[in-house]
Design a protein around this motif. Sequence first.
Motif, PDB file in Angstrom:
ATOM      1  N   HIS A   1       6.049   7.828   7.434  1.00 55.04           N
ATOM      2  CA  HIS A   1       6.588   8.917   8.516  1.00 55.04           C
ATOM      3  C   HIS A   1       7.723   8.629   9.368  1.00 55.04           C
ATOM      4  O   HIS A   1       7.894   7.934  10.001  1.00 55.04           O
ATOM      5  N   ILE A   2       8.823   9.568   9.231  1.00 58.83           N
ATOM      6  CA  ILE A   2       9.998   9.657   9.928  1.00 58.83           C
ATOM      7  C   ILE A   2      10.315  10.780  10.647  1.00 58.83           C
ATOM      8  O   ILE A   2      10.213  11.861   9.910  1.00 58.83           O
ATOM      9  N   GLY A   3      10.064  10.526  11.996  1.00 57.52           N
ATOM     10  CA  GLY A   3      10.502  11.749  12.799  1.00 57.52           C
ATOM     11  C   GLY A   3      11.814  11.738  12.869  1.00 57.52           C
ATOM     12  O   GLY A   3      12.379  10.908  13.684  1.00 57.52           O
ATOM     13  N   LEU A   4      12.351  13.118  12.977  1.00 60.20           N
ATOM     14  CA  LEU A   4      13.693  13.436  13.369  1.00 60.20           C
ATOM     15  C   LEU A   4      13.969  14.756  13.909  1.00 60.20           C
ATOM     16  O   LEU A   4      13.532  15.530  13.247  1.00 60.20           O
ATOM     17  N   ASN A   5      14.113  14.723  15.250  1.00 58.69           N
ATOM     18  CA  ASN A   5      14.314  16.162  16.031  1.00 58.69           C
ATOM     19  C   ASN A   5      13.322  16.993  15.845  1.00 58.69           C
ATOM     20  O   ASN A   5      13.278  18.045  15.335  1.00 58.69           O
ATOM     21  N   ASN A   6      12.081  16.307  16.176  1.00 58.61           N
ATOM     22  CA  ASN A   6      10.855  17.007  16.120  1.00 58.61           C
ATOM     23  C   ASN A   6      10.472  17.563  14.877  1.00 58.61           C
ATOM     24  O   ASN A   6       9.678  18.639  14.690  1.00 58.61           O
ATOM     25  N   THR A   7      10.964  16.734  13.810  1.00 61.57           N
ATOM     26  CA  THR A   7      10.468  17.386  12.328  1.00 61.57           C
ATOM     27  C   THR A   7       9.976  15.990  11.807  1.00 61.57           C
ATOM     28  O   THR A   7      10.392  14.914  11.742  1.00 61.57           O
ATOM     29  N   ASN A   8       8.821  16.332  10.913  1.00 60.42           N
ATOM     30  CA  ASN A   8       8.182  15.052  10.224  1.00 60.42           C
ATOM     31  C   ASN A   8       8.723  15.000   8.808  1.00 60.42           C
ATOM     32  O   ASN A   8       8.322  15.906   8.081  1.00 60.42           O
ATOM     33  N   PHE A   9       9.216  13.811   8.405  1.00 63.31           N
ATOM     34  CA  PHE A   9       9.530  13.621   6.838  1.00 63.31           C
ATOM     35  C   PHE A   9       8.761  12.508   6.559  1.00 63.31           C
ATOM     36  O   PHE A   9       8.530  11.515   7.251  1.00 63.31           O
ATOM     37  N   GLN A  10       8.097  12.618   5.381  1.00 62.88           N
ATOM     38  CA  GLN A  10       7.196  11.774   4.786  1.00 62.88           C
ATOM     39  C   GLN A  10       7.827  11.196   3.378  1.00 62.88           C
ATOM     40  O   GLN A  10       8.333  11.853   2.668  1.00 62.88           O
ATOM     41  N   PHE A  11       7.550   9.652   3.389  1.00 65.20           N
ATOM     42  CA  PHE A  11       8.264   8.920   2.095  1.00 65.20           C
ATOM     43  C   PHE A  11       7.094   8.193   1.665  1.00 65.20           C
ATOM     44  O   PHE A  11       6.010   7.822   2.381  1.00 65.20           O
ATOM     45  N   PRO A  12       6.950   7.972   0.379  1.00 68.57           N
ATOM     46  CA  PRO A  12       5.963   7.014  -0.119  1.00 68.57           C
ATOM     47  C   PRO A  12       6.075   5.619   0.151  1.00 68.57           C
ATOM     48  O   PRO A  12       7.156   5.036   0.480  1.00 68.57           O
ATOM     49  N   LEU A  13       5.028   4.778   0.611  1.00 69.00           N
ATOM     50  CA  LEU A  13       5.082   3.181   1.015  1.00 69.00           C
ATOM     51  C   LEU A  13       4.995   2.631  -0.476  1.00 69.00           C
ATOM     52  O   LEU A  13       3.894   2.014  -0.850  1.00 69.00           O
ATOM     53  N   ASN A  14       5.946   2.431  -1.205  1.00 68.77           N
ATOM     54  CA  ASN A  14       5.996   1.775  -2.515  1.00 68.77           C
ATOM     55  C   ASN A  14       5.984   0.076  -2.177  1.00 68.77           C
ATOM     56  O   ASN A  14       6.786  -0.411  -1.535  1.00 68.77           O
ATOM     57  N   ASN A  15       5.070  -0.337  -3.036  1.00 71.18           N
ATOM     58  CA  ASN A  15       4.686  -1.706  -2.858  1.00 71.18           C
ATOM     59  C   ASN A  15       4.476  -2.275  -1.503  1.00 71.18           C
ATOM     60  O   ASN A  15       4.862  -3.631  -1.199  1.00 71.18           O
ATOM     61  N   PHE A  16       3.892  -1.433  -0.676  1.00 66.95           N
ATOM     62  CA  PHE A  16       3.713  -1.968   0.695  1.00 66.95           C
ATOM     63  C   PHE A  16       2.330  -2.756   0.567  1.00 66.95           C
ATOM     64  O   PHE A  16       1.435  -2.577  -0.152  1.00 66.95           O
ATOM     65  N   GLN A  17       2.329  -3.882   1.410  1.00 69.39           N
ATOM     66  CA  GLN A  17       1.206  -4.976   1.643  1.00 69.39           C
ATOM     67  C   GLN A  17       1.090  -5.307   3.016  1.00 69.39           C
ATOM     68  O   GLN A  17       1.787  -5.629   3.739  1.00 69.39           O
ATOM     69  N   LEU A  18      -0.232  -5.144   3.477  1.00 69.24           N
ATOM     70  CA  LEU A  18      -0.573  -5.866   4.781  1.00 69.24           C
ATOM     71  C   LEU A  18      -0.364  -7.250   4.587  1.00 69.24           C
ATOM     72  O   LEU A  18      -0.581  -8.034   3.635  1.00 69.24           O
ATOM     73  N   GLY A  19       0.003  -7.983   5.815  1.00 72.09           N
ATOM     74  CA  GLY A  19       0.046  -9.369   5.812  1.00 72.09           C
ATOM     75  C   GLY A  19       1.186  -9.831   5.078  1.00 72.09           C
ATOM     76  O   GLY A  19       1.359 -11.184   4.721  1.00 72.09           O
ATOM     77  N   LYS A  20       2.288  -9.093   4.949  1.00 73.40           N
ATOM     78  CA  LYS A  20       3.575  -9.343   4.452  1.00 73.40           C
ATOM     79  C   LYS A  20       4.697  -8.721   5.008  1.00 73.40           C
ATOM     80  O   LYS A  20       4.894  -7.625   5.652  1.00 73.40           O
ATOM     81  N   TRP A  21       5.935  -9.328   5.194  1.00 73.23           N
ATOM     82  CA  TRP A  21       7.065  -9.129   5.846  1.00 73.23           C
ATOM     83  C   TRP A  21       7.620  -7.908   5.021  1.00 73.23           C
ATOM     84  O   TRP A  21       7.727  -8.228   3.857  1.00 73.23           O
ATOM     85  N   HIS A  22       7.912  -6.756   5.571  1.00 73.70           N
ATOM     86  CA  HIS A  22       8.890  -5.694   4.766  1.00 73.70           C
ATOM     87  C   HIS A  22       9.935  -5.250   5.857  1.00 73.70           C
ATOM     88  O   HIS A  22       9.904  -5.321   6.977  1.00 73.70           O
ATOM     89  N   HIS A  23      11.070  -4.838   5.012  1.00 78.26           N
ATOM     90  CA  HIS A  23      12.150  -4.708   5.738  1.00 78.26           C
ATOM     91  C   HIS A  23      12.350  -3.100   5.562  1.00 78.26           C
ATOM     92  O   HIS A  23      12.207  -2.430   4.460  1.00 78.26           O
ATOM     93  N   TYR A  24      12.310  -2.322   6.880  1.00 72.92           N
ATOM     94  CA  TYR A  24      12.713  -0.753   6.750  1.00 72.92           C
ATOM     95  C   TYR A  24      14.078  -0.372   7.595  1.00 72.92           C
ATOM     96  O   TYR A  24      14.355  -1.025   8.097  1.00 72.92           O
ATOM     97  N   ALA A  25      14.399   0.595   6.615  1.00 73.91           N
ATOM     98  CA  ALA A  25      15.672   1.272   7.163  1.00 73.91           C
ATOM     99  C   ALA A  25      16.016   2.714   7.029  1.00 73.91           C
ATOM    100  O   ALA A  25      15.368   3.037   5.681  1.00 73.91           O
ATOM    101  N   TRP A  26      16.174   3.451   8.064  1.00 69.50           N
ATOM    102  CA  TRP A  26      16.240   4.892   7.710  1.00 69.50           C
ATOM    103  C   TRP A  26      17.752   5.428   8.534  1.00 69.50           C
ATOM    104  O   TRP A  26      17.976   4.839   9.498  1.00 69.50           O
ATOM    105  N   SER A  27      18.356   6.252   7.784  1.00 71.10           N
ATOM    106  CA  SER A  27      19.595   6.889   8.214  1.00 71.10           C
ATOM    107  C   SER A  27      19.434   8.313   8.129  1.00 71.10           C
ATOM    108  O   SER A  27      18.905   8.924   7.285  1.00 71.10           O
ATOM    109  N   TRP A  28      20.513   8.947   9.271  1.00 69.28           N
ATOM    110  CA  TRP A  28      20.357  10.454   9.088  1.00 69.28           C
ATOM    111  C   TRP A  28      21.679  10.773   9.432  1.00 69.28           C
ATOM    112  O   TRP A  28      22.441  10.257  10.036  1.00 69.28           O
ATOM    113  N   ASN A  29      22.024  12.124   9.027  1.00 68.43           N
ATOM    114  CA  ASN A  29      23.212  12.861   9.530  1.00 68.43           C
ATOM    115  C   ASN A  29      22.664  14.136   9.467  1.00 68.43           C
ATOM    116  O   ASN A  29      21.487  14.635   9.379  1.00 68.43           O
TER     117      ASN A  29
END
Length: 279
Positions: free
Chosen positions: A92-120
């Motif tokens: 879930h990415i909140g931006l200016n009081n709006t919620n955007f949802q994206f799937p968590l592809n290949n997410f695993q507990l107990g593993k490092w993941h890198h997250y990045a989100w950009s907006w304009n």
Amino acid sequence: DGTFVGNAHVENVGYAPVSGNKGCLVLDGAPSRVNLPAPLAPIIGELKEGSIEAWGYLTSSEPEGAVIFNSGIPAEYTDINLWIDKESNQTHIGLNNTNFQFPLNNFQLGKWHHYAWSWNDSKIQFWMDNNLIGTKPNSRSVPFVGGEAEIGSDDQEWGYWNGKIDEVKIWNKFITPIPTPTPQPIEIISPKAGDVWEGDTLRPIHWGTDVNTAGTAVRFELWRKNERITDLGYSWDPYGDKLTHVLVPLSFPETDYNVRAYSLWDPSISARSDLFTIT
């Protein structure tokens, strides 16, 4: 900089492939979080475009999810946030009081993941582990309102992160992530077979990977036969062969010791040295 709440603290166990910083933020759920300096949220609120990236290692998730970063006014307004909902497999990415949802592809507990989100003012993008997960139109104009910012929970004190967070970065432009290094097999070059270490001394561990561009962080342990004796510490180096020095514990003269190394990026990647002696 910021105010640590609860058991939030920094440990020298992070995996930081870009800057080489060995420390990472360790959080163990409520009420652990970091309240960032007050001027930060209004500064973020003035960004007409931007990007936020972070490394996250989630051990477990609360029912309402786990927040990496949040900025806004408590109980009133969300400028920017990102939180993981493991149960629904959504980001879930909140931006200016709006919620955007994206799937968590290949997410695993107990593993490092890198997250990045950009907006304009026209779109928002979410990247995970250097893979573009999705792009969505953004009709929410700036400026934001600004208020308070925190790492590890929402401003309404929910969604506490349980695990580690590292390398949180905020950019004032729309960017795409820097490619992340691929974990590589570890090799321990020395100690070698027949080496003799003296107790209570600093001794070198020479280690490397099979390619020179691997960003690898490792944890070292001392073993004798199939018995783990003690931790020997951590080491990180982004390029080429690696050399670290460890303090050898006092010991009765024994043979059949070995050093074992485990990747902090992926614990299944490991190596062990030849057998040697401690006197």
